[in-house]
Design a protein around this motif. Structure first.
Motif, PDB file in Angstrom:
ATOM      1  N   ALA A 178     -13.150  57.067  65.198  1.00  0.00           N
ATOM      2  CA  ALA A 178     -13.512  58.141  64.274  1.00  0.00           C
ATOM      3  C   ALA A 178     -12.879  57.943  62.899  1.00  0.00           C
ATOM      4  CB  ALA A 178     -13.096  59.498  64.848  1.00  0.00           C
ATOM      5  N   ARG A 179     -11.724  57.279  62.850  1.00  0.00           N
ATOM      6  CA  ARG A 179     -11.079  56.969  61.570  1.00  0.00           C
ATOM      7  C   ARG A 179     -11.175  55.450  61.347  1.00  0.00           C
ATOM      8  NH1 ARG A 179      -7.911  61.660  60.057  1.00  0.00           N
ATOM      9  NH2 ARG A 179      -9.146  63.339  60.982  1.00  0.00           N
ATOM     10  N   PRO A 180     -11.709  55.023  60.221  1.00  0.00           N
ATOM     11  CA  PRO A 180     -11.940  53.586  59.984  1.00  0.00           C
ATOM     12  C   PRO A 180     -10.656  52.821  59.720  1.00  0.00           C
ATOM     13  CG  PRO A 180     -12.596  54.863  58.069  1.00  0.00           C
ATOM     14  CD  PRO A 180     -12.242  55.857  59.136  1.00  0.00           C
ATOM     15  N   PHE A 181     -10.711  51.516  59.998  1.00  0.00           N
ATOM     16  CA  PHE A 181      -9.526  50.656  59.841  1.00  0.00           C
ATOM     17  C   PHE A 181     -10.004  49.229  59.610  1.00  0.00           C
ATOM     18  CE2 PHE A 181      -4.892  50.294  61.112  1.00  0.00           C
ATOM     19  CZ  PHE A 181      -4.755  48.958  60.798  1.00  0.00           C
ATOM     20  N   CYS A 182      -9.796  48.710  58.393  1.00  0.00           N
ATOM     21  CA  CYS A 182     -10.124  47.326  58.056  1.00  0.00           C
ATOM     22  C   CYS A 182      -8.845  46.588  57.686  1.00  0.00           C
ATOM     23  CB  CYS A 182     -11.105  47.259  56.890  1.00  0.00           C
ATOM     24  SG  CYS A 182     -12.746  47.911  57.261  1.00  0.00           S
ATOM     25  N   TYR A 183      -8.815  45.289  57.963  1.00  0.00           N
ATOM     26  CA  TYR A 183      -7.601  44.533  57.662  1.00  0.00           C
ATOM     27  C   TYR A 183      -7.926  43.060  57.423  1.00  0.00           C
ATOM     28  CZ  TYR A 183      -7.772  42.584  62.403  1.00  0.00           C
ATOM     29  OH  TYR A 183      -8.160  41.915  63.543  1.00  0.00           O
ATOM     30  N   ALA A 184      -6.971  42.384  56.807  1.00  0.00           N
ATOM     31  CA  ALA A 184      -7.064  40.936  56.614  1.00  0.00           C
ATOM     32  C   ALA A 184      -5.643  40.376  56.627  1.00  0.00           C
ATOM     33  CB  ALA A 184      -7.755  40.605  55.301  1.00  0.00           C
ATOM     34  N   LEU A 185      -5.490  39.218  57.201  1.00  0.00           N
ATOM     35  CA  LEU A 185      -4.203  38.524  57.233  1.00  0.00           C
ATOM     36  C   LEU A 185      -4.375  37.199  56.511  1.00  0.00           C
ATOM     37  CD1 LEU A 185      -1.282  38.412  58.234  1.00  0.00           C
ATOM     38  CD2 LEU A 185      -2.129  37.457  60.390  1.00  0.00           C
ATOM     39  N   SER A 186      -3.693  37.076  55.377  1.00  0.00           N
ATOM     40  CA  SER A 186      -3.890  35.887  54.548  1.00  0.00           C
ATOM     41  C   SER A 186      -2.607  35.522  53.818  1.00  0.00           C
ATOM     42  CB  SER A 186      -5.010  36.159  53.530  1.00  0.00           C
ATOM     43  OG  SER A 186      -5.173  35.084  52.635  1.00  0.00           O
ATOM     44  N   GLY A 187      -2.172  34.290  53.997  1.00  0.00           N
ATOM     45  CA  GLY A 187      -1.014  33.790  53.265  1.00  0.00           C
ATOM     46  C   GLY A 187       0.257  34.578  53.487  1.00  0.00           C
ATOM     47  N   GLY A 188       0.478  35.048  54.693  1.00  0.00           N
ATOM     48  CA  GLY A 188       1.685  35.808  54.993  1.00  0.00           C
ATOM     49  C   GLY A 188       1.650  37.245  54.506  1.00  0.00           C
ATOM     50  N   LYS A 229     -12.476  44.521  61.168  1.00  0.00           N
ATOM     51  CA  LYS A 229     -12.198  45.899  61.543  1.00  0.00           C
ATOM     52  C   LYS A 229     -11.368  45.878  62.822  1.00  0.00           C
ATOM     53  CE  LYS A 229     -16.600  47.127  61.597  1.00  0.00           C
ATOM     54  NZ  LYS A 229     -17.814  47.961  61.721  1.00  0.00           N
ATOM     55  N   LEU A 230     -10.393  46.753  62.886  1.00  0.00           N
ATOM     56  CA  LEU A 230      -9.692  46.928  64.151  1.00  0.00           C
ATOM     57  C   LEU A 230     -10.624  47.725  65.047  1.00  0.00           C
ATOM     58  CD1 LEU A 230      -7.160  46.584  65.866  1.00  0.00           C
ATOM     59  CD2 LEU A 230      -6.261  48.692  64.858  1.00  0.00           C
ATOM     60  N   ALA A 231     -11.025  47.139  66.168  1.00  0.00           N
ATOM     61  CA  ALA A 231     -11.998  47.791  67.041  1.00  0.00           C
ATOM     62  C   ALA A 231     -11.425  49.067  67.635  1.00  0.00           C
ATOM     63  CB  ALA A 231     -12.422  46.832  68.153  1.00  0.00           C
ATOM     64  N   PRO A 232     -12.267  50.042  67.937  1.00  0.00           N
ATOM     65  CA  PRO A 232     -11.790  51.274  68.558  1.00  0.00           C
ATOM     66  C   PRO A 232     -11.031  50.995  69.852  1.00  0.00           C
ATOM     67  CG  PRO A 232     -14.063  51.513  67.867  1.00  0.00           C
ATOM     68  CD  PRO A 232     -13.718  50.070  67.690  1.00  0.00           C
ATOM     69  N   GLY A 233     -10.016  51.813  70.114  1.00  0.00           N
ATOM     70  CA  GLY A 233      -9.252  51.665  71.344  1.00  0.00           C
ATOM     71  C   GLY A 233      -8.377  50.438  71.379  1.00  0.00           C
ATOM     72  N   CYS A 234      -8.047  49.891  70.204  1.00  0.00           N
ATOM     73  CA  CYS A 234      -7.255  48.663  70.149  1.00  0.00           C
ATOM     74  C   CYS A 234      -5.992  48.839  69.318  1.00  0.00           C
ATOM     75  CB  CYS A 234      -8.087  47.512  69.561  1.00  0.00           C
ATOM     76  SG  CYS A 234      -9.360  46.882  70.666  1.00  0.00           S
ATOM     77  N   THR A 235      -5.008  48.003  69.629  1.00  0.00           N
ATOM     78  CA  THR A 235      -3.806  47.893  68.807  1.00  0.00           C
ATOM     79  C   THR A 235      -3.704  46.468  68.286  1.00  0.00           C
ATOM     80  OG1 THR A 235      -2.357  47.251  70.655  1.00  0.00           O
ATOM     81  CG2 THR A 235      -2.616  49.618  70.214  1.00  0.00           C
ATOM     82  N   LEU A 236      -2.944  46.296  67.220  1.00  0.00           N
ATOM     83  CA  LEU A 236      -2.734  44.987  66.622  1.00  0.00           C
ATOM     84  C   LEU A 236      -1.277  44.898  66.205  1.00  0.00           C
ATOM     85  CD1 LEU A 236      -4.257  42.390  65.547  1.00  0.00           C
ATOM     86  CD2 LEU A 236      -4.277  43.546  63.321  1.00  0.00           C
ATOM     87  N   THR A 237      -0.587  43.910  66.727  1.00  0.00           N
ATOM     88  CA  THR A 237       0.802  43.672  66.347  1.00  0.00           C
ATOM     89  C   THR A 237       0.856  42.406  65.505  1.00  0.00           C
ATOM     90  OG1 THR A 237       1.587  44.711  68.382  1.00  0.00           O
ATOM     91  CG2 THR A 237       3.155  43.340  67.178  1.00  0.00           C
TER      92      THR A 237
END
Length: 553
Positions: free
Chosen positions: A91-101, A149-157
């Motif tokens: 329900a709440r959006p979440f986009c991310y990118a990991l680049s160059g530290g 996008k961080l998929a629903p129901g997921c965590t990212l460490t």
């Protein structure tokens, strides 16, 4: 969440302000009494403090204990890591990118690219799919190759060594089958819906509801009205996408009027303008929402903002939850050779009813085979010839309708639910409006997943349990409504949408620089079809609008 960037190498510099970690979030936390008892905090604790306390106690398992809509990042200086989580349905959006530290995060891709242009590389495959296929949803991809996008129901460490993705909520993993009576099921469902609505109204000054006259929106509106009046709060504003103002009572208007009279609510039905749709189609689709999800809702948001609305409760998603229509149950009965029940559901007890049931069950069982997963592209789309090779050999996996539970899970996982919620959230937040979906509450969804098929489909009644929990104040016209067609609404916006497309065509003729997007769209054919009026019109003009949204002009 606003766009932010975290330098992973600097996370080990020690806690800030004597706190072990910092939180960046967009969240509403529900089921506060239970959570406050577990964490020893007052029930009126701020959502951010609940999240921090939950992380302090349960660590990476904290989302399993958090009910609500949320997207958050916790910077843990003690471990030098970032912990990210998104609610179960997105329900709440979440986009991310990991680049160059550096870890970049935001609600939409646009702000991330704006602050870090090097992340603006188009993903050729994804762009080709979105232009060429009307029904394609992705839970984790965006138009930009580096941005996910961080998929629903997921965590990212996230650490300096990389990122670890984990799924904490999976509808297929919800276990247990409800074995109680009809009365018990209806009572539990009613209690859960009451709580879901109350939680979503907590802390808002002026709520609003969608009211289409359909089962789900009417149920949610009734719950919101009941809660507000019981707690001396303001009545929710009510918004409809369409209402006939010419005196002719069509189906939509009839249902909306019946529900609004029963709840004593005044209906606001703003009409979208040509300029409004033009603006939506010219907005960069790669950076934000899909215009097709906002044709009507954009006008609602504009008006709601003037009314001081800060949250809109919607019945969206009910069909895949407690208001599921029982698809797959007839197939399930056939597979289990429960012919008597199959005949009864199909209208009687004789051989004709059984044959009718077998035919319907066979139709459900054939659904997975109708879509073999092969690459199919209609010649009506405007994908440039050079971009066709970017299309993958297969599209999404076909749905499984061999039983009611697998059908429900497949629809939950399809991505269409989350896609609209993301778009409404991104657009609404610009106007100070949050969206909430009581029927997609995790507790409600898990209960729905526990119900056998006969709670959804019975002789003469689809969506049986939902009809039982409807507020008795709502009239039979709404309670017994089985129609999902909205022909009058679709026809009413057709002229506006077509005029907006024609106006975009003129602007397209005047544009000379498309910033590289012309590599994906056959602009000459698009221009000619718009100019000549060839091709589909109204809502069926999705091929044109998808191409227009992708282009920069």
């Amino acid at each position: 969440m606003t766009a932010r960037a975290f330098n992973l190498a600097e996370l080990c510099g020690g806690p800030a302000n004597d706190r072990p970690y910092l939180l960046y979030c967009d969240a509403r936390i529900d089921d506060r009494q239970k959570l406050s008892a577990s964490l020893g905090l007052p029930a009126d604790t701020a959502a951010a403090d609940f999240i921090l306390a939950a992380y302090g106690r349960w660590g990476a398992d904290c989302p399993r204990h958090l009910i609500g809509d949320y997207a958050f990042v916790i910077a843990d200086a003690g471990t030098g890591s970032l912990f990210c989580a998104r609610d179960h349905i997105g329900a709440r959006p979440f986009c991310y990118a990991l680049s160059g530290g550096v870890f970049h995060v935001g609600a939409a891709p646009g702000p991330i690219v704006q602050s870090s242009p090097e992340l603006g590389e188009i993903d050729p495959e994804f762009a080709a799919i979105k232009i060429a296929r009307k029904q394609y949803f992705s839970l984790d991809r965006t138009f930009y190759k580096p941005i996910r996008k961080l998929a629903p129901g997921c965590t990212l460490t996230v650490t300096e060594n990389g990122a670890d993705l984990c799924r904490y909520w999976d509808p297929a993993a919800v276990t247990g089958e409800f074995g109680g009576s009809d009365e018990e099921a209806v009572a539990i469902a009613a209690d859960l819906l009451n709580q879901a609505a109350a939680d979503r109204l907590h802390g808002y000054r002026q709520p609003a509801v969608h009211l289409s006259g359909g089962l789900d929106s009417s149920a949610v509106a009734a719950l919101a009205v009941k809660h507000q009046r019981a707690n001396a709060g303001p009545d929710p504003r009510a918004y409809a996408w369409y209402q006939n103002s010419a005196g002719t009572v069509d189906d939509e208007t009839r249902w909306i009027d019946a529900a609004s009279r029963a709840l004593a609510l005044s209906i606001n039905a703003p009409r979208q303008s040509v300029a409004g749709i033009t603006e939506l189609l010219r907005a960069d689709w790669c950076a934000g929402p899909n215009a097709s999800n906002l044709y009507h809702e954009d006008a609602v948001q504009r008006l709601a903002q003037t009314h001081g609305v800060d949250t809109i409760l919607s019945g969206w998603g009910g069909d895949e939850s407690l208001s599921f229509n029982g698809r797959g149950y007839q197939s399930e009965l056939l597979g289990k050779r429960r012919f008597g029940e199959l005949a009864r559901i199909s209208g009687g007890v004789g051989p004709i009813s059984l044959l009718r049931g077998i035919k319907r069950a066979a139709g459900e069982r054939s659904i997975p085979r109708k879509d073999s997963g092969k690459n199919r592209v209609s010649g009506k789309n405007y994908l440039a010839a050079g971009a066709v090779q970017c299309l993958p050999a297969k599209q999404n996996q076909p749905l499984d309708f061999t039983n009611a539970r697998s059908a429900m899970i497949g629809l939950m996982e399809l991505g269409s639910l989350t896609a609209r919620m993301e778009d409404w959230s991104i657009s609404g937040r610009k106007r100070g409006i949050d969206y909430a979906y009581p029927l997609l509450d995790r507790r409600v969804m898990e209960f729905a997943l526990s119900l056998p098929g006969h709670f959804f489909l019975r002789p003469g009644s689809r969506r049986w349990i939902m009809r039982q929990v409807l507020d008795p104040q709502l009239p039979a016209l709404v309670r017994d409504n089985n129609s999902k067609t909205e022909l009058a609404r679709v026809e009413a916006i057709k002229e506006t949408l077509d005029a907006a497309i024609r106006h975009c065509g003129k602007l397209l003729d005047e544009c000379e620089d498309f910033s590289g997007r012309e590599d994906y769209v056959d602009i000459d054919r698009l221009r000619e079809d718009i100019r000549s009026g060839r091709g589909e019109t109204g809502y069926s003009s999705g091929w044109k609008t998808r191409a227009l949204q992708f282009l920069k002009f």
